[in-house]
Design a protein around this motif. Structure first.
Motif, PDB file in Angstrom:
ATOM      1  N   PRO A  88       0.896  -1.320   0.019  1.00  0.00           N
ATOM      2  CA  PRO A  88       0.095  -0.030  -0.004  1.00  0.00           C
ATOM      3  C   PRO A  88       0.993   1.257   0.068  1.00  0.00           C
ATOM      4  O   PRO A  88       1.950   1.194   0.402  1.00  0.00           O
ATOM      5  CB  PRO A  88      -0.861   0.035   1.161  1.00  0.00           C
ATOM      6  CG  PRO A  88       0.068  -0.982   2.146  1.00  0.00           C
ATOM      7  CD  PRO A  88       0.742  -1.988   1.358  1.00  0.00           C
ATOM      8  N   PRO A  89       0.410   2.561  -0.671  1.00  0.00           N
ATOM      9  CA  PRO A  89       0.995   3.532  -0.623  1.00  0.00           C
ATOM     10  C   PRO A  89       1.553   4.206   0.610  1.00  0.00           C
ATOM     11  O   PRO A  89       2.982   4.632   0.957  1.00  0.00           O
ATOM     12  CB  PRO A  89       0.228   4.560  -1.226  1.00  0.00           C
ATOM     13  CG  PRO A  89      -1.103   4.091  -0.932  1.00  0.00           C
ATOM     14  CD  PRO A  89      -0.898   2.669  -1.061  1.00  0.00           C
ATOM     15  N   ARG A  90       1.142   3.883   1.847  1.00  0.00           N
ATOM     16  CA  ARG A  90       1.454   4.408   3.120  1.00  0.00           C
ATOM     17  C   ARG A  90       2.720   3.698   3.309  1.00  0.00           C
ATOM     18  O   ARG A  90       3.688   4.117   3.957  1.00  0.00           O
ATOM     19  CB  ARG A  90       0.640   4.278   4.202  1.00  0.00           C
ATOM     20  CG  ARG A  90       1.012   5.347   5.344  1.00  0.00           C
ATOM     21  CD  ARG A  90      -0.100   5.410   6.427  1.00  0.00           C
ATOM     22  NE  ARG A  90       0.317   5.658   7.664  1.00  0.00           N
ATOM     23  CZ  ARG A  90       0.419   7.026   8.131  1.00  0.00           C
ATOM     24  NH1 ARG A  90       0.173   8.112   7.090  1.00  0.00           N
ATOM     25  NH2 ARG A  90       1.120   7.301   9.327  1.00  0.00           N
ATOM     26  N   ALA A  91       2.845   2.334   3.225  1.00  0.00           N
ATOM     27  CA  ALA A  91       4.025   1.750   3.181  1.00  0.00           C
ATOM     28  C   ALA A  91       4.930   2.390   2.630  1.00  0.00           C
ATOM     29  O   ALA A  91       6.349   2.290   3.214  1.00  0.00           O
ATOM     30  CB  ALA A  91       3.877   0.191   3.137  1.00  0.00           C
ATOM     31  N   GLU A  92       4.878   2.481   1.389  1.00  0.00           N
ATOM     32  CA  GLU A  92       5.992   3.098   0.513  1.00  0.00           C
ATOM     33  C   GLU A  92       6.369   4.277   1.057  1.00  0.00           C
ATOM     34  O   GLU A  92       7.961   4.507   1.282  1.00  0.00           O
ATOM     35  CB  GLU A  92       5.606   3.364  -1.054  1.00  0.00           C
ATOM     36  CG  GLU A  92       5.017   1.981  -1.658  1.00  0.00           C
ATOM     37  CD  GLU A  92       6.101   1.176  -2.352  1.00  0.00           C
ATOM     38  OE1 GLU A  92       7.539   1.581  -1.749  1.00  0.00           O
ATOM     39  OE2 GLU A  92       6.182   0.531  -3.170  1.00  0.00           O
ATOM     40  N   PRO A 279      -3.857   8.943   6.248  1.00  0.00           N
ATOM     41  CA  PRO A 279      -3.554   7.529   7.342  1.00  0.00           C
ATOM     42  C   PRO A 279      -4.066   6.462   6.207  1.00  0.00           C
ATOM     43  O   PRO A 279      -4.402   6.812   5.191  1.00  0.00           O
ATOM     44  CB  PRO A 279      -4.511   7.851   8.292  1.00  0.00           C
ATOM     45  CG  PRO A 279      -5.357   8.798   7.666  1.00  0.00           C
ATOM     46  CD  PRO A 279      -4.753   9.723   6.806  1.00  0.00           C
ATOM     47  N   GLY A 280      -3.540   5.130   6.666  1.00  0.00           N
ATOM     48  CA  GLY A 280      -4.005   4.045   6.079  1.00  0.00           C
ATOM     49  C   GLY A 280      -3.248   2.993   6.375  1.00  0.00           C
ATOM     50  O   GLY A 280      -2.361   2.962   7.532  1.00  0.00           O
ATOM     51  N   PRO A 281      -3.461   1.563   5.738  1.00  0.00           N
ATOM     52  CA  PRO A 281      -2.647   0.454   6.082  1.00  0.00           C
ATOM     53  C   PRO A 281      -1.210   0.398   5.774  1.00  0.00           C
ATOM     54  O   PRO A 281      -1.081   1.321   4.716  1.00  0.00           O
ATOM     55  CB  PRO A 281      -3.581  -0.526   5.538  1.00  0.00           C
ATOM     56  CG  PRO A 281      -4.174   0.067   4.210  1.00  0.00           C
ATOM     57  CD  PRO A 281      -4.471   1.385   4.691  1.00  0.00           C
TER      58      PRO A 281
END
Lengths: 381, 161, 198
Positions: A88-92, A279-281
């Protein structure tokens, strides 16, 4: 004058690690060089074939101990390519944040060790103190100072904690003050300038043919940075400049690293703003279970067993603090990688050392080899 | 060659070297995958270096597929901004491939490492010694026939031998 | 090349002198010469030995006190733990306040901190460095790799624990141990040296 071979290493204050520089000298003049590595060869590529995909991350931290998280991401990118998983983008963004903090800490560590080699004692204390501030940030969201085990196939292990972005901004403000001070220490020191300017020259054409990468290449005036030229992760969405300097000597390498630190601070600020807004996963939902389940003892299981998972190959390249690192993973549908190959920039930079050592004096060796920024764990794997 | 694109390069490679070069299906993270016959490797490398702007040999590695050994080359081009993957197959008994050190000096230690880890001989290499393991070590550890053991098991084994 | 192997079975090569079993260790001629020696030098030797022992007993507490409060470790870095070792002498932890000053030559050192993975290729150099250090000397195995091979214990090139090569006094757990743990290990070694005075 008769020529003779001198061994510098594996235990030598110049080496910063376990390797042996054999130089052939004619009086004080270096006429040949034959570096010898492998004293820290730990068989990481072989152990990878016995570990499940997520368990390999443990080894990647220890591959390069000053830039562990860079190697984690390198491996994870190749493994995701091989297993066809998208994070997911937040992980990036959390990954890129870690990357740039790591680049900053690695360059600060280099600064601390290098300028001490040249003969100034204060930068070591400056560098180690400021590096600990970054390691404190790492500790607050990964739990460790150096060996993080933070990234997972399909994302990262956990999100940054509450209040992290503000703390991180404070450290970046501190670095804004400190970085000009670092430069002032060196640029006002005649010793430093005398020992670095015009020393250890490796011209651009030689750099390219020798495969030298990273700050050494950019100091020679070659404008190549994989973050911009072969974009990975979310670097295309971030705004930064590539540090290039047109003096292929030790001083140019110092300049490039100083500029890169400023750019890293700039990138970290942008990422922090993004993290505040979105925010996000941080972990993909569909990750095959076998990727992270406990492993049987090595040697007990045939590693070419097939579970019907699609086969694939993954290749990733990234701009690590030392240069261009690459990973090549072959997935044969089993729980373990069939083959994991790592390309270390330091390995190649040491290999080319004959080209930038010959013609200089024995007393220049610490200045030249220090400017390469050697991490032996990475070159020997 | 400023107007060089991948669309012109790969057909040019195929037309020049004929059946010795085979363009394999590409993957998204590399520009292309090209299989080369061992005998023509240096010529292909020279062509890619001079006409294809692949001036930087990033990585030489090998894979033991038990039936054969695959040697991989990853080449970077500043003009095309990407990596080209060359693969060469060789027999598992007495594997040997011509050395590309005459084209890229940077391949020197990569080839030494491949010899060290997989036992692939590089013909024409100026100085083919082991680089990571000590000289005189008998095995090539990244072969699939080489297995890892817990140190305790090894001690037991050594006692029984 | 080799179809089967018992690969990682690298052995420590110690310096074993080849002796002919038929030949006695000490040649007969030399034994006779010793027996026919006059007794005056023997008495002289005994006397000097006694004086030496007496002096040793008298000065030992002093040397012990001085030695344990100024342990000089060898300045070398093996792997990851070396970075924490360096951090331990940086601005935040300042290891030198305990009298611990890293020196670059083994001749000036009395403490060998093995801070990282030891490989078989390195083992000879490690033993050489240990033998170059003057007595009395101590060794600390810092981190899991030096203690027992750590995550690399199954690798073909790694010594599973540095105690296979040199005698170790203190083991510090951690991968890598924090600088506090390293300083704690050094302080524990100091306590050990103090207790051995008796």
């Amino acid at each position: 004058m008769s020529e003779m071979w001198i061994n510098m290493g594996p235990q030598h204050p110049m080496t910063h690690g376990l390797w042996n520089l054999r130089v052939k000298v004619d009086g004080e003049l270096i006429v040949d060089a034959d570096p010898e590595i492998g004293y820290l060869h730990r068989g990481i590529e072989k152990i990878c074939e016995y570990r499940r995909y997520n368990e390999v991350v443990t080894l990647m931290d220890r591959t390069c101990y000053v830039a562990g998280i860079a190697w984690e991401q390198l491996y994870i990118m190749a493994a995701e390519e091989a297993l066809n998983i998208n994070p997911p983008p937040r992980a990036e963004y959390v990954r890129v944040l870690s990357q740039e903090l790591q680049r900053l800490s690695s360059h600060v560590m280099w600064y601390a060790a290098y300028v001490q080699d040249i003969g100034l004692m204060t930068p070591f204390l400056y560098g180690m103190r400021d590096r600990d501030l970054i390691l404190d940030l790492f500790q607050s969201y990964t739990g460790a100072r150096m060996t993080y085990e933070f990234m997972r196939v399909g994302g990262v292990r956990n999100d940054v904690p509450v209040g992290f972005t503000d703390r991180c901004r404070k450290v970046m403000d501190w670095f804004d003050q400190r970085l000009p001070e670092y430069e002032k220490v060196c640029d006002n020191s005649t010793i430093f300038l005398e020992r670095t300017k015009g020393i250890g020259v490796l011209k651009a054409a030689d750099c390219v043919n020798d495969g030298v990468t990273g700050p050494m290449l950019r100091a020679a005036g070659v404008d190549r940075d994989l973050r911009r030229d072969r974009p990975y992760s979310v670097y295309p969405e971030l705004d930064f400049d590539v540090a290039v300097y047109d003096a292929p000597d030790c001083y140019g390498r110092y300049r490039v690293r100083m500029e890169e630190m400023k750019q890293s601070v700039r990138i970290v600020r942008q990422v922090l703003d993004w993290l505040d807004r979105n925010p996000g996963p941080v972990l993909a939902e569909k990750v095959p279970r076998f990727v992270g389940t406990p492993s049987p003892p090595p040697g007990k299981e045939i590693y070419v067993e097939r579970r019907g998972y699609p086969k694939g190959r993954g290749f990733s390249a990234m701009e690590e603090p030392h240069g261009e690192a690459m990973a090549y993973i072959i997935n044969e549908g089993a729980e373990h990688p069939y083959r994991a190959k790592l390309r270390s920039p330091v390995f190649v930079n040491i290999a080319a050392s004959k080209d930038y050592l010959v013609g200089y004096r024995v007393s220049d060796i610490p200045a030249i080899m220090g400017s390469v920024d050697i991490c032996v764990g990475e070159s020997d794997r | 060659m400023t107007d060089l694109t991948l669309a012109t390069l790969l057909p040019a490679l195929e037309s020049r070297f004929g059946p010795d070069v085979k363009v394999l299906p590409s993957r998204k993270e590399v520009l292309g995958v090209v299989q080369v016959k061992g005998e023509r490797l240096v010529e292909v490398a020279r062509f890619l270096h001079d006409q294809g702007t692949f001036t930087h040999c990033a990585l030489v590695s090998g894979v033991d597929w038990i039936e054969h050994i695959e040697v991989l080359y990853h080449l970077w081009s500043d003009a095309l901004k990407g990596y080209l993957e060359l693969t060469v197959e060789t027999a598992p008994e007495e594997p040997h491939v011509p050395s590309v050190t005459s084209v890229w000096r940077g391949a020197n230690w990569h080839e030494r490492e491949t010899w060290d880890m997989l036992g692939v001989r590089f013909d024409g290499h100026p100085d083919l010694r082991r680089v990571l393991m000590p000289e005189g070590y008998r095995f090539h550890p990244l072969r699939k026939s080489f297995e890892l053991h817990e140190p305790e098991e090894l001690e037991v084994k050594a006692r029984h031998v | 090349m080799n179809a089967t192997n018992t690969s990682g079975t690298a052995r420590i090569i110690t310096h074993v002198k080849e002796t002919d079993p038929m030949e006695p260790e000490v040649p007969f001629a030399e034994v006779e010469a010793v027996q026919s020696k006059e007794y005056i030098p023997v008495i002289k030797e005994t006397l000097t030995g006694m004086i030496q022992r007496g002096l040793d007993a008298a000065t030992k507490p002093v040397f012990n006190w001085a030695g344990r409060n100024s342990l000089f470790p060898l300045h070398w870095g093996l792997a990851c733990c070396a970075i924490e070792f360096a951090a331990g002498f940086g601005a935040r932890w300042d290891g030198e306040r305990f009298g611990v000053v890293p020196r670059s030559s083994p001749r000036q050192c009395d403490l060998l901190i093995v801070n990282g993975t030891v490989t078989w290729k390195l083992s000879h150099k490690l033993i050489t460095l240990w033998e170059q250090m003057p007595e009395p000397k101590w060794a600390i195995a810092m981190g899991n790799c030096a203690t027992g091979g750590g995550p690399f214990r199954t690798a073909y090139s790694v010594v599973p624990g540095v105690n296979k090569l040199i005698p170790v006094d203190v083991y510090i757990a951690g991968c890598p141990p924090r600088p506090e743990a390293m300083l704690d290990g050094i302080l524990r070694l100091e306590r050990l040296i103090r207790e051995r005075r008796a």
